[in-house]
Design a protein around this motif. Structure first.
Motif, mmCIF file in Angstrom:
data_model
loop_
_atom_site.group_PDB
_atom_site.id
_atom_site.type_symbol
_atom_site.label_atom_id
_atom_site.label_comp_id
_atom_site.label_asym_id
_atom_site.label_seq_id
_atom_site.Cartn_x
_atom_site.Cartn_y
_atom_site.Cartn_z
ATOM 1 N N GLY A 197 0.833 -1.201 0.000
ATOM 2 C CA GLY A 197 0.000 0.000 0.000
ATOM 3 C C GLY A 197 0.862 1.244 0.000
ATOM 4 O O GLY A 197 2.031 1.189 0.363
ATOM 5 N N GLY A 198 0.319 2.357 -0.414
ATOM 6 C CA GLY A 198 1.038 3.621 -0.367
ATOM 7 C C GLY A 198 0.906 4.252 1.005
ATOM 8 O O GLY A 198 0.303 3.699 1.915
ATOM 9 N N THR A 199 1.529 5.412 1.171
ATOM 10 C CA THR A 199 1.401 6.153 2.422
ATOM 11 C C THR A 199 0.940 7.562 2.093
ATOM 12 O O THR A 199 1.015 7.981 0.946
ATOM 13 N N ILE A 200 0.463 8.247 3.103
ATOM 14 C CA ILE A 200 0.037 9.634 2.909
ATOM 15 C C ILE A 200 1.274 10.526 2.991
ATOM 16 O O ILE A 200 2.038 10.455 3.959
ATOM 17 N N ASP B 188 10.788 9.002 -4.035
ATOM 18 C CA ASP B 188 11.527 7.809 -3.631
ATOM 19 C C ASP B 188 10.694 7.046 -2.600
ATOM 20 O O ASP B 188 10.403 7.551 -1.515
ATOM 21 N N ILE B 189 10.337 5.805 -2.962
ATOM 22 C CA ILE B 189 9.423 5.031 -2.122
ATOM 23 C C ILE B 189 9.988 4.784 -0.725
ATOM 24 O O ILE B 189 9.254 4.732 0.249
ATOM 25 N N SER C 201 0.510 16.228 2.359
ATOM 26 C CA SER C 201 -0.935 15.996 2.418
ATOM 27 C C SER C 201 -1.394 15.882 3.864
ATOM 28 O O SER C 201 -2.448 16.396 4.250
ATOM 29 N N GLN C 202 -0.565 15.185 4.660
ATOM 30 C CA GLN C 202 -0.883 15.018 6.073
ATOM 31 C C GLN C 202 -0.997 16.379 6.756
ATOM 32 O O GLN C 202 -1.968 16.662 7.457
ATOM 33 N N GLY D 102 6.059 8.793 5.433
ATOM 34 C CA GLY D 102 4.631 8.818 5.101
ATOM 35 C C GLY D 102 3.765 8.375 6.274
ATOM 36 O O GLY D 102 4.242 7.817 7.256
ATOM 37 N N PHE D 103 2.484 8.639 6.137
ATOM 38 C CA PHE D 103 1.517 8.284 7.169
ATOM 39 C C PHE D 103 0.549 7.257 6.627
ATOM 40 O O PHE D 103 0.215 7.272 5.452
ATOM 41 N N SER D 104 0.104 6.343 7.500
ATOM 42 C CA SER D 104 -0.895 5.383 7.011
ATOM 43 C C SER D 104 -2.271 6.016 7.147
ATOM 44 O O SER D 104 -2.513 6.836 8.028
#
Ligand code: PHE
Length: 341
Positions: free
Chosen positions: A97-100, A330-331, A104-105, A338-340
């Motif tokens: 899955g991706g992250t926020i 960069d992942i 955006s957060q 990132g945030f879930s």
């Protein structure tokens, strides 16, 4: 002639061998086929006697091969199922899955904090014209502030009344909001902004959040309280100290640059306390000329505005020290910061 022993078919144990037997018997030059051909040279009487027998033999062989074929196929399937085990109790693979994104957060956090203070979220176009981005904000054609913004301009078609550009700040949303809504106004406008600038703390595309309040009897005190309340909620600390320094923006008067106090913890600057100061935003009382440019009477309506770098806020709250990876995609960075959802 030896036709084929039925037992040979029944005991045949590979599909390849079975196919061989089929060719040897029922094939074009197979023994059964040859037998069938003898019918042609028989007398009617012989044929009447031999015909049913020959056909019965052919049928028997053909049935036996068919039956054996199905049996061999079933056996092959059973063997495969016996080796290919599937453990239904194993946990399923979690889909990647991706992250926020931190930007955006932070935008979500801002919208939430300001919603509690009665602010709505407003938006405007990233491709702006120079009237909304500059002129209406009291930055006329020859004003030095235009040069200071390192603006990305679009090639202008001949005779175009307004030059098109990538907005250099979110302040044009102030103008669009005042033109489209009746006061009282309480909005924030988060979004992308662009300037031709690039180093560890500047990227050509970055994010700002604009704040605008237009109402009756608004003072600098309202501005300071709002910023203090916002920064306390954002950094989740009560020991937030603000310092307003006199400054200059063409669209506010008076103008103030706002610093927030920090302390050093493990070699890192942490927001809170006041061992040192960091500039976090620009602000001021909306200039009467700006209010008038939007068709409102500055005698009746006053307000304050502020503009703040979102990427900068994210770095201060979540501890990144380089801005550029924010926009590299960069992942590994995105997974780390990132945030879930
Ligand atoms: N638009 C200003 C900038 O980008 C910030 C600002 C917004 C200052 C609103 C005052 C009021 O630097």
């Amino acid at each position: 002639p030896k036709l084929v022993a039925l037992s040979e078919i029944e005991q045949c144990d590979t599909p390849a061998r079975l196919e061989e037997i089929r060719v040897q018997t029922l094939g074009k030059s197979g023994s059964i086929t040859a037998l069938t051909k003898t019918l042609g040279s028989m007398t009617d009487e012989e044929r009447r006697a031999q015909g049913p027998i020959i056909h019965a033999i052919k049928q028997t062989i053909s049935d036996a091969i068919g039956t054996r074929k199905v049996a061999l196929e079933d056996a092959a399937l059973d063997a495969r199922l016996a080796t290919e085990t599937l453990d239904m109790t194993l946990p399923a693979d979690v889909p990647a899955g991706g992250t926020i994104h931190p930007v955006s957060q932070v935008m979500d956090e801002l919208a939430e904090i300001f919603a509690d203070l009665g602010f709505a979220v407003a938006t405007g176009p990233e491709i702006e014209d120079d009237w909304h981005n500059f002129t209406a904000l009291n930055i006329p054609e020859s004003h030095p502030a235009r040069a200071m913004h390192d603006t990305f301009y679009f090639p202008a078609p001949d005779g175009a009344a307004r030059k098109m550009l990538l907005r250099t700040h979110t302040s044009p949303v102030q103008i669009r909001t005042m033109l489209n809504q009746k006061p009282p106004i309480r909005i924030i406008a988060p979004g992308r902004t662009y300037r031709s600038d690039s180093d560890a703390t500047h990227t050509p595309m970055f994010h700002q959040v604009e704040g605008l309040v237009i109402d009756k009897g608004i003072t600098l005190g309202h501005l300071k309280w709002t910023l203090e309340t916002f920064l306390k909620a954002f950094f989740e600390r009560d020991d937030i100290v603000l310092r307003l320094r006199p400054s200059y923006f063409p669209f506010t008067e008076p103008s103030a640059e706002v610093d927030v106090g920090f302390t050093m913890e493990k070699g890192k600057r942490v927001i809170g306390g006041s061992d040192g100061w960091m500039e976090v935003l620009g602000s001021g009382m909306v200039h009467p000329k700006v209010i008038a440019a939007c068709g409102l009477d500055p005698e009746e309506w006053q307000g304050f505005a502020f503009g703040c770098g979102i990427d900068r806020l994210a770095m201060l709250k979540y501890g990144m020290d380089d801005l550029r990876p924010f926009f590299d995609g960069d992942i590994r960075w995105l997974k780390h910061y990132g945030f879930s959802g």
